[in-house]
Design a protein around this motif. Structure first.
Motif, mmCIF file in Angstrom:
data_model
loop_
_atom_site.group_PDB
_atom_site.id
_atom_site.type_symbol
_atom_site.label_atom_id
_atom_site.label_comp_id
_atom_site.label_asym_id
_atom_site.label_seq_id
_atom_site.Cartn_x
_atom_site.Cartn_y
_atom_site.Cartn_z
ATOM 1 N N SER A 130 8.797 -20.226 19.422
ATOM 2 C CA SER A 130 7.907 -21.282 18.944
ATOM 3 C C SER A 130 6.775 -20.716 18.085
ATOM 4 N N THR A 131 6.293 -19.528 18.429
ATOM 5 C CA THR A 131 5.246 -18.896 17.623
ATOM 6 C C THR A 131 5.772 -18.546 16.237
ATOM 7 N N TYR A 132 6.959 -17.956 16.179
ATOM 8 C CA TYR A 132 7.558 -17.617 14.885
ATOM 9 C C TYR A 132 7.767 -18.867 14.041
ATOM 10 N N GLU A 133 8.248 -19.936 14.653
ATOM 11 C CA GLU A 133 8.505 -21.168 13.914
ATOM 12 C C GLU A 133 7.206 -21.767 13.387
ATOM 13 N N MET A 134 6.169 -21.793 14.210
ATOM 14 C CA MET A 134 4.886 -22.334 13.763
ATOM 15 C C MET A 134 4.346 -21.543 12.569
ATOM 16 N N LYS A 135 4.385 -20.234 12.669
ATOM 17 C CA LYS A 135 3.849 -19.412 11.584
ATOM 18 C C LYS A 135 4.704 -19.527 10.324
ATOM 19 N N ARG A 136 6.010 -19.644 10.494
ATOM 20 C CA ARG A 136 6.896 -19.854 9.345
ATOM 21 C C ARG A 136 6.532 -21.154 8.646
ATOM 22 N N GLN A 137 6.271 -22.206 9.416
ATOM 23 C CA GLN A 137 5.889 -23.494 8.845
ATOM 24 C C GLN A 137 4.540 -23.413 8.144
ATOM 25 N N MET A 138 3.595 -22.719 8.757
ATOM 26 C CA MET A 138 2.269 -22.588 8.147
ATOM 27 C C MET A 138 2.371 -21.924 6.771
ATOM 28 N N ILE A 139 3.094 -20.840 6.705
ATOM 29 C CA ILE A 139 3.250 -20.120 5.434
ATOM 30 C C ILE A 139 3.958 -20.994 4.409
ATOM 31 N N ALA A 140 5.018 -21.679 4.834
ATOM 32 C CA ALA A 140 5.776 -22.535 3.914
ATOM 33 C C ALA A 140 4.900 -23.664 3.374
ATOM 34 N N LEU A 141 4.084 -24.272 4.220
ATOM 35 C CA LEU A 141 3.206 -25.363 3.774
ATOM 36 C C LEU A 141 2.149 -24.855 2.801
#
Length: 103
Positions: free
Chosen positions: A29-40
């Protein structure tokens, strides 16, 4: 000479180890959140430096916030501010940990 395994093959092999799989699931979940943050941020056309300016902080703080290797967890308020600057809201969702790996 033996052929090197692909990343997918390596992951499949590693996932057979229970301790590895538990740690992988715990961090997912941490990896997914950070991936989303960077993508946004990138979709908004912002650099880390520009994002830092909008949040009134330093580029190094954004770099640490987006890093999956960080040793500290960001405060929820920081994540909410990050999302707000990009025109998003944060949604926290609790899921049954026994079903988490099957979704």
């Amino acid at each position: 000479m033996t052929e090197r395994p692909t990343l997918e093959q390596f992951k499949d092999e590693a996932m057979r180890d229970l301790a590895f799989r538990e740690e992988y699931d715990a961090l997912a979940s941490t990896y997914e959140m950070k991936r989303q943050m960077i993508a946004l941020r990138k979709a908004a056309g912002l650099t880390q430096e520009q994002m830092a300016d909008k949040l009134g902080t330093k580029k190094s703080s954004i770099s640490r916030l987006e890093s999956v290797n960080g040793e500290t967890s960001p405060r929820l308020a920081t994540i909410v501010d990050y999302a707000r600057v990009l025109g998003y809201a944060v949604k926290v969702d609790f899921v049954d940990s026994l079903d988490h790996g099957r979704q």
